[in-house]
Every structure is written in C-alpha cells, then in structure tokens.
Design a protein around this motif. Structure first.
Motif, PDB file in Angstrom:
ATOM      1  N   THR A 168       0.889  -1.344   0.114  1.00  0.00           N
ATOM      2  CA  THR A 168       0.079   0.133  -0.143  1.00  0.00           C
ATOM      3  C   THR A 168       0.923   1.305   0.011  1.00  0.00           C
ATOM      4  OG1 THR A 168      -1.706  -1.233   1.107  1.00  0.00           O
ATOM      5  CG2 THR A 168      -1.774   1.289   1.200  1.00  0.00           C
ATOM      6  N   LEU A 169       1.958   1.229   0.842  1.00  0.00           N
ATOM      7  CA  LEU A 169       2.845   2.439   0.854  1.00  0.00           C
ATOM      8  C   LEU A 169       3.671   2.489  -0.283  1.00  0.00           C
ATOM      9  CD1 LEU A 169       4.119   2.027   4.540  1.00  0.00           C
ATOM     10  CD2 LEU A 169       2.780   3.595   3.863  1.00  0.00           C
ATOM     11  N   ALA A 170       4.081   1.572  -1.085  1.00  0.00           N
ATOM     12  CA  ALA A 170       4.872   1.588  -2.193  1.00  0.00           C
ATOM     13  C   ALA A 170       3.796   2.262  -3.315  1.00  0.00           C
ATOM     14  CB  ALA A 170       5.341   0.218  -2.936  1.00  0.00           C
ATOM     15  N   LEU A 171       2.440   2.007  -3.335  1.00  0.00           N
ATOM     16  CA  LEU A 171       1.370   2.333  -4.160  1.00  0.00           C
ATOM     17  C   LEU A 171       1.398   4.058  -3.970  1.00  0.00           C
ATOM     18  CD1 LEU A 171      -1.470   0.019  -4.331  1.00  0.00           C
ATOM     19  CD2 LEU A 171       0.027   0.649  -6.242  1.00  0.00           C
ATOM     20  N   LEU A 172       1.260   4.424  -2.552  1.00  0.00           N
ATOM     21  CA  LEU A 172       1.115   5.936  -2.398  1.00  0.00           C
ATOM     22  C   LEU A 172       2.669   6.623  -2.817  1.00  0.00           C
ATOM     23  CD1 LEU A 172      -0.119   5.691   1.039  1.00  0.00           C
ATOM     24  CD2 LEU A 172      -1.496   6.429  -0.831  1.00  0.00           C
ATOM     25  N   PHE A 173       3.568   5.969  -2.682  1.00  0.00           N
ATOM     26  CA  PHE A 173       4.865   6.725  -3.091  1.00  0.00           C
ATOM     27  C   PHE A 173       4.886   6.806  -4.772  1.00  0.00           C
ATOM     28  CE2 PHE A 173       6.624   6.094   0.980  1.00  0.00           C
ATOM     29  CZ  PHE A 173       7.474   7.004   1.000  1.00  0.00           C
ATOM     30  N   LYS A 174       4.384   5.708  -5.371  1.00  0.00           N
ATOM     31  CA  LYS A 174       4.154   5.818  -6.805  1.00  0.00           C
ATOM     32  C   LYS A 174       3.063   6.748  -7.326  1.00  0.00           C
ATOM     33  CE  LYS A 174       3.124   2.986 -10.894  1.00  0.00           C
ATOM     34  NZ  LYS A 174       4.179   3.223 -11.572  1.00  0.00           N
ATOM     35  N   PHE A 175       1.975   7.050  -6.749  1.00  0.00           N
ATOM     36  CA  PHE A 175       1.118   7.811  -7.277  1.00  0.00           C
ATOM     37  C   PHE A 175       1.320   9.355  -6.930  1.00  0.00           C
ATOM     38  CE2 PHE A 175      -2.155   4.034  -6.960  1.00  0.00           C
ATOM     39  CZ  PHE A 175      -1.909   3.874  -8.342  1.00  0.00           C
ATOM     40  N   SER A 176       2.203   9.666  -5.894  1.00  0.00           N
ATOM     41  CA  SER A 176       2.577  10.804  -5.419  1.00  0.00           C
ATOM     42  C   SER A 176       3.807  11.221  -6.233  1.00  0.00           C
ATOM     43  CB  SER A 176       2.764  10.630  -3.865  1.00  0.00           C
ATOM     44  OG  SER A 176       4.073  10.187  -3.571  1.00  0.00           O
ATOM     45  N   GLY A 177       4.387  10.406  -6.971  1.00  0.00           N
ATOM     46  CA  GLY A 177       5.632  10.762  -7.637  1.00  0.00           C
ATOM     47  C   GLY A 177       6.765  10.793  -6.788  1.00  0.00           C
ATOM     48  N   LEU A 178       6.702  10.530  -5.725  1.00  0.00           N
ATOM     49  CA  LEU A 178       7.869  10.526  -4.805  1.00  0.00           C
ATOM     50  C   LEU A 178       8.992   9.625  -5.206  1.00  0.00           C
ATOM     51  CD1 LEU A 178       6.146  11.495  -1.351  1.00  0.00           C
ATOM     52  CD2 LEU A 178       7.741  13.074  -2.945  1.00  0.00           C
ATOM     53  N   PHE A 179       8.396   8.309  -5.520  1.00  0.00           N
ATOM     54  CA  PHE A 179       9.254   7.267  -5.767  1.00  0.00           C
ATOM     55  C   PHE A 179       8.532   6.299  -6.716  1.00  0.00           C
ATOM     56  CE2 PHE A 179      11.573   2.999  -5.381  1.00  0.00           C
ATOM     57  CZ  PHE A 179      12.729   3.590  -5.673  1.00  0.00           C
ATOM     58  N   SER A 180       8.775   6.252  -8.103  1.00  0.00           N
ATOM     59  CA  SER A 180       7.885   5.880  -9.030  1.00  0.00           C
ATOM     60  C   SER A 180       8.194   4.286  -9.004  1.00  0.00           C
ATOM     61  CB  SER A 180       8.027   6.355 -10.358  1.00  0.00           C
ATOM     62  OG  SER A 180       9.443   6.150 -10.718  1.00  0.00           O
ATOM     63  N   ASN A 181       9.218   3.756  -8.514  1.00  0.00           N
ATOM     64  CA  ASN A 181       9.417   2.265  -8.788  1.00  0.00           C
ATOM     65  C   ASN A 181       8.517   1.300  -7.595  1.00  0.00           C
ATOM     66  OD1 ASN A 181      10.597  -0.635  -8.867  1.00  0.00           O
ATOM     67  ND2 ASN A 181      12.406   0.358  -9.818  1.00  0.00           N
ATOM     68  N   PHE A 182       7.460   1.118  -8.027  1.00  0.00           N
ATOM     69  CA  PHE A 182       6.505   0.373  -6.838  1.00  0.00           C
ATOM     70  C   PHE A 182       7.132  -1.116  -6.355  1.00  0.00           C
ATOM     71  CE2 PHE A 182       3.439  -3.253  -6.899  1.00  0.00           C
ATOM     72  CZ  PHE A 182       2.825  -2.881  -5.560  1.00  0.00           C
ATOM     73  N   ALA A 183       7.745  -1.668  -7.321  1.00  0.00           N
ATOM     74  CA  ALA A 183       8.119  -3.314  -6.810  1.00  0.00           C
ATOM     75  C   ALA A 183       9.241  -3.145  -5.900  1.00  0.00           C
ATOM     76  CB  ALA A 183       8.776  -4.020  -8.034  1.00  0.00           C
ATOM     77  N   LEU A 184      10.181  -2.290  -6.053  1.00  0.00           N
ATOM     78  CA  LEU A 184      11.480  -2.033  -5.512  1.00  0.00           C
ATOM     79  C   LEU A 184      11.006  -1.203  -4.051  1.00  0.00           C
ATOM     80  CD1 LEU A 184      14.521  -2.148  -5.375  1.00  0.00           C
ATOM     81  CD2 LEU A 184      14.617  -0.128  -6.209  1.00  0.00           C
ATOM     82  N   ALA A 185      10.394  -0.490  -3.935  1.00  0.00           N
ATOM     83  CA  ALA A 185       9.815   0.096  -2.739  1.00  0.00           C
ATOM     84  C   ALA A 185       8.926  -0.837  -2.004  1.00  0.00           C
ATOM     85  CB  ALA A 185       8.862   1.497  -3.290  1.00  0.00           C
ATOM     86  N   ALA A 186       8.193  -1.769  -2.503  1.00  0.00           N
ATOM     87  CA  ALA A 186       7.540  -2.546  -1.639  1.00  0.00           C
ATOM     88  C   ALA A 186       8.645  -3.791  -1.196  1.00  0.00           C
ATOM     89  CB  ALA A 186       6.508  -3.597  -2.634  1.00  0.00           C
ATOM     90  N   ILE A 187       9.549  -4.061  -1.821  1.00  0.00           N
ATOM     91  CA  ILE A 187      10.800  -4.872  -1.331  1.00  0.00           C
ATOM     92  C   ILE A 187      11.183  -4.460  -0.186  1.00  0.00           C
ATOM     93  CG2 ILE A 187      12.854  -6.213  -1.966  1.00  0.00           C
ATOM     94  CD1 ILE A 187      11.520  -6.627  -4.704  1.00  0.00           C
ATOM     95  N   LEU A 188      11.872  -2.900  -0.368  1.00  0.00           N
ATOM     96  CA  LEU A 188      12.596  -2.163   0.799  1.00  0.00           C
ATOM     97  C   LEU A 188      11.804  -2.126   1.906  1.00  0.00           C
ATOM     98  CD1 LEU A 188      14.240   0.139  -1.775  1.00  0.00           C
ATOM     99  CD2 LEU A 188      15.415  -1.612  -0.310  1.00  0.00           C
TER     100      LEU A 188
END
Length: 621
Positions: A118-138
């Motif tokens: 969910t947080l990875a999606l929020l970062f992607k849609f906000s434009g702060l960090f667009s790599n959804f898969a990498l953010a979710a892993i981290l």
C-alpha cells in the motif's frame, strides 16, 4: 595493497572497541560501521577509494552476510510433534495459548507485507518514488541480524515473544529476498528463464543429501591445518553463488540458500563460531563501511526532494510494520506487541543488499539510494532503543521452575532449602505421617494417602517440570520414576540401590531407556571424595557456606577463555566440566566452550550474579 585497505581495516578494528569503551549498546555494530564509513568516505574526509581490492572485499562481505543470515534460521520452530503425546503433554497443549508463535508471526508479517504494498503505491502515485516493486521490497524487509542481537541481549530468543519476533524477522528476510530475485530477473531481461531459479533449491537439496552425515564424522578427518568444515562451507557458498549468477538470479540468494543448507547439516557450535569469525571478523565490516563511504550526504542535502524522502522513507519503514502490532497482540501484552512492532521495523542488511542490486540494474539514483540507507540507519537506532524501553516480561516468562519432591526426610528437606526460591517453586509430598508431623511447619510439605501413580496423577502431583524421588524405599522411587516418564514429566531424578547385581543391571537399563536421571549412594560418595581430593575447596560444601552449583555456558564472551582468566575465578572452585556428556580434565589452563556444563562450588551470596553472567545468551554483539 593500497592505503585505502589499511584505513578501512583500521576502522573496522577500532569501531567495536569504541562502542564498548563508551558503552554505546543501543547502536548495532553494523549501523556504527555505516556511520564510520560516512565519516571516512565521500561525505567526510574522503580518505578511501572504493574500487579494486576493497570492491571485492565488499562484494564478498554481502555474500557472507546473507550466508550467515541463512544460518540464523531456527527450523525447530516450524516442527510439529506428530508422534503420540504423553498425558502431561496433552494437558499442557490443552492449557497452552491457542495462538502459537508461528501463527502470530505469519499474521503479523502478512499484514506488514500488505501495508508495504500500500505504501509503495502511495509513493508511486505521489511521484515521490515511482518504482513500485522496489519500494515494496524495501519497505517489507527486516534486519534479521539486528533482531537476533536484541533478543539475545534480553534473553528472549527461547521464549514465545522472542520466537515470534524471530520468525517475523526470518519472513522479513526470506520473502523480500525471493521477490528481489524475481524482480531483478525480469528487469535484467531474463524473466523467461526465471524458472531456473528453482535449480538453486534443487542443488541445495542435493548438497544437503550428499553431506548429511558430514559433521557427525568430522572429528575423524578434521585437523587444525585443514579446517575441512570451513572448506565445505566455502565450497557450498561458491557453488550456489556461481549457480545463482548462471541462472540469472542474484548471488545473494545463492548465499542465503547456502546458509540454510549448512544450518540443516547441523554443524558443531565451533564451526558456527569460525564462520562467524570469518564473516564478521573479515568480510562483512568491509561491506558496511564501504556502503557508508559511498554515500554522498552533501549531494543528498543539495536536493530538496531527497531531503523530503529521508523522513518519508523512515516513516514508511515504521508504518509498514504497524500491522505487526495486531498480529503480536493475539498472544502478547499490549506493551510488548508495540515493542515488538517497533523492533520489527528495524532494517539495514537486506536494504543495503537490495540497493546494491538496484544500482547495478540502474533502476535507482544514488540520491534515492542514499535516502533509503539513511532512513534505515535511523530505524536501526530507534528500533532497539524503543524495544528495550517498552518491553516487559510476559507472565509466562516469570514462571519459576516447578520442582516436586516425593519423600520427606532430612536429605530432601535440606536439598529443598538449598534450592534458590527465586528460581524454583518447590512442593514436597510424603505418605508417612511421622515424617509429615516432623516437617509440617513448612508450607510446602504435604501428606498424601497413597503413592500409587494413578493417585498422584489424579492429584496433579506429576504435573511438574522436575520430579525428584527421594523416598527411603528404593522400589517406590523406581516404579514412580518409570510411571512419571510415561506420563510425560520432562526431568525425573531418583536414587536407586539394589544388592542383587542382576536386578541392578535391569533397573539401570530400564531407567536409562526411559530417560530417567539416577544415581547410587555408593557412586555419589565416591564422586564426592574424588572431588575433595582433586579440589580441596569442595570440602566447604560440607563444612562451610559454599554449595555446589551447575551452570551451562551460553555466553560466548567466555568461549575459549582459560579457567584461570575468568573474572570471578577467585570466588568459585570449578570441580568438573562436562562436555558432550563426558567429564574432561580440569586445570587453570582448561578452556571453556559454549555448551559446557560447569560444576562449581561458591558462596551462595555470589552465585546468582556469576550464574547469570555465565548462562546469559549473548552470542552476538
């Protein structure tokens, strides 16, 4: 060899000494090494060049780090007892909490994984960090090594809360690592061959099968000049790392599987210590220090977006593990559920490994990578600090060991008096009214009508941790010992004596087969006289304030230490050391090892502190 290698080696040597000197226990060594790397690297004095030999040492450091992480998994936590349960085991199972640590961990980490997505999606849609898969892993990673260190420091690793947190950390390393492997395969254009990753597990299983009995026969082939156990570990690491690279997987997955294989082979504790020494003493510090050395903080601070990302990434690490609170709350107190959730947000090791892979794939900028690392460093400082502040012992952690003594006489009464009331809950039973009237002034002495096993079971007298059979009638001790083991009492201690050698041999065999701990008066007397001859201070056990104690060495700080160099050796007299159930010769030069049973005499006023120091689980910094 370059000056940079010398500088990093010196820093790796000095850092843990500084932490110890200033008693900075809240800062994990790995985090301290990253911070020191920042000081000597790009962000500080720029003293080291990170290429060449240092680059190799750093790469091998991350491989060894993941290898040792694989070795941390305690597979016994996943075992189920599929055999027939004893009556006592069934009763304990019925009275045990309905939610096991495994169930708690699965629910806790499952919720955390959903929150990370969910947080990875929020970062992607906000434009702060667009790599959804990498953010979710981290966001879904947990620092297994840091969690284990904190649990060991608090002596929680073998308790339900510690087991649950350990399993959460294991899932927080295994699941993201597998996801990272699949992710990197597709990003690098090798997605169609991702199925080849399963070859790693197949080869790992074949290696396990081939070397299954390797460590059990190691004493016959191992020498100080060959160290064949370490050579096997390096062979397994190299095989699986090379295979991982060949099938398009990440080498760290191969290293992690190698750690699991070696763990399943059940190496001796000395082998694990040597592997820890190679990893944490040589390669791993280079990885952490050079990770910090590569971070360019002035460059990070020069970007307003990056400045925003650091606190946001840290908040994401914390929020991603917030659902762990609800999973832990199923079994544990509210304050401990909160403490556990904060500890599980600790992350550093796999974050660093993941970012190394991401930079090689060119899917993340150095500024974004630095922001993730700095946020992870903060999480490693805050997590253990908050956990240590909030954690309170669970009711089940405070329970004393229950000792039941059958037979009330001068020997058993004095034995009970010398057991520490802080450690043991002692209850004594007799069927002789005369003996009962002699000692009925003691609250824990009880009269029973019958010593028949069925009656003792009905009265729940066999529902105990330790059963001591000290009745003057040896036949009663013998029959009750067998009945108690059949009922499921974990430890049964009894005295046996029989003038008929044939009957004595039969009793000996039956008790041994049942797992009863037994002794004879003759053997005990001989053992005591021998101890007095070999260790004159043992006589204080009879005439003075000293008493005999046994403690298992669990604190690795004492591993390899000579007896004469123990800081409290002047306060104790070590009369025996039992290693692998065998007595070894004792003198001032004898080196103790983790797992040794030390039999020593000491004044009762000092034994609590000494026992705590020796038996405290403290295998990690």
């Amino acid at each position: 060899m370059s000056v940079s290698v010398l500088i990093v080696t010196l820093v790796a040597f000095v850092t843990p000494m500084v932490l110890q000197r200033f008693k900075i226990s809240v800062l994990p060594t790995a985090v301290a090494e990253v911070l020191v790397g920042i000081v000597i690297g790009k962000s500080g004095f720029d003293l080291v060049q990170t290429e060449g030999v240092l680059s190799f040492l750093s790469n091998y450091g991350v491989i060894f780090l993941l290898f040792l992480s694989g070795m941390e998994i305690d597979f016994s936590l996943f075992k189920k007892n599929n055999g027939p349960l004893t009556p006592l085991a069934r009763k304990k199972a019925a009275n045990a909490p309905s939610t096991s640590p495994v169930q708690v961990a699965v629910v806790a980490y499952g919720g955390s994984l959903l929150m990370a997505l969910t947080l990875a999606l929020l970062f992607k849609f906000s434009g702060l960090f667009s790599n959804f898969a990498l953010a979710a892993i981290l966001f879904s990673t947990v620092a297994l090594g840091v969690v284990i260190a904190v649990l060991k420091e608090n002596e929680l690793l073998n308790k339900p809360l510690g087991q649950a947190l350990l399993l959460i950390a294991v899932l927080g390393e295994v699941v993201p690592l597998l996801c990272l492997t699949v992710y990197s395969s597709f990003v690098s254009g090798k997605g169609e061959s991702a199925w080849l990753i399963f070859l790693l597990f197949i080869v790992g299983a074949l290696i396990f099968k081939r070397f299954r009995s390797f460590f059990t026969s190691l004493d016959e082939i191992n020498k100080s000049t060959t160290q064949i156990d370490i050579r096997l570990a390096l062979l397994v690491i190299t095989t699986l790392v090379v295979l991982a690279e060949s099938v398009g997987a990440e080498d760290i997955l191969g290293a992690f599987i190698a750690g699991i294989v070696i763990k399943l082979l059940q190496p001796a504790h000395s082998t694990q210590e040597k592997l820890d020494a190679i990893g944490y003493g040589i390669f791993i510090p280079f990885f952490f220090i050079l990770t910090g050395a590569k971070i360019d903080i002035p460059g990070l601070l020069g970007s307003p977006k990056t400045l925003i990302l650091i606190p946001l990434f840290f908040a994401a690490y914390v929020l991603a593990k917030a659902p762990a609170y609800f999973g832990l709350r199923q079994r544990f107190k509210q304050i401990n559920a909160l403490a556990g959730a904060m500890l599980s947000q600790t992350t550093i090791t796999l974050v660093l490994a993941t970012l190394t892979v991401a930079q090689n794939l060119k899917v993340i900028t150095s500024e974004q990578s630095g922001a993730f690392i700095l946020a992870a460093v903060v999480s490693c400082i805050l997590g253990p600090l908050v956990f240590n502040k909030l954690h309170k012992p669970e009711p089940e952690d405070l329970k004393k060991t229950k000792v039941t003594i059958i037979g009330v006489n001068l020997v058993t009464i004095n034995t009970a008096e010398q057991l520490n009331e802080d450690w043991y809950d002692i209850q004594m039973y007799t069927n002789w009214k005369k003996n009962y009237k002699t000692y009925d002034y003691r609250d824990n002495v009880h009269l029973v009508d019958s010593l028949e096993p069925k009656d003792l079971i009905k009265e729940q007298i066999f529902d105990t941790d330790i059963l001591v059979l000290g009745h003057s009638d040896v036949d009663i001790n013998y029959s009750l010992a067998l009945a108690a083991k059949e009922y499921g009492v974990e430890r049964v201690l009894t005295r046996i004596q029989n003038s008929d050698p044939t009957s004595m041999a039969e009793m000996d065999k039956r008790l041994s087969d049942a797992g009863v701990e037994f002794f004879t008066t003759f053997a005990t007397t001989v053992g005591m006289m021998r101890a007095i001859i070999e260790s004159p201070s043992t006589l204080d056990l009879i005439t003075g304030d000293s008493r005999l104690y046994e403690v298992v060495v669990r604190n690795s700080k004492f591993a390899g230490l000579e007896l004469r160099k123990l800081p409290f050796i002047k306060e104790i007299t070590v009369s025996r050391i039992f290693r692998h159930h065998k007595a070894i010769p004792v003198n001032g030069n004898t080196q103790i090892q983790v797992g040794d049973h030390l039999l020593f005499s000491a004044n009762k006023d000092v034994v609590n502190d000494i026992r705590k120091k020796i038996s405290k689980l403290n295998d990690y910094e």
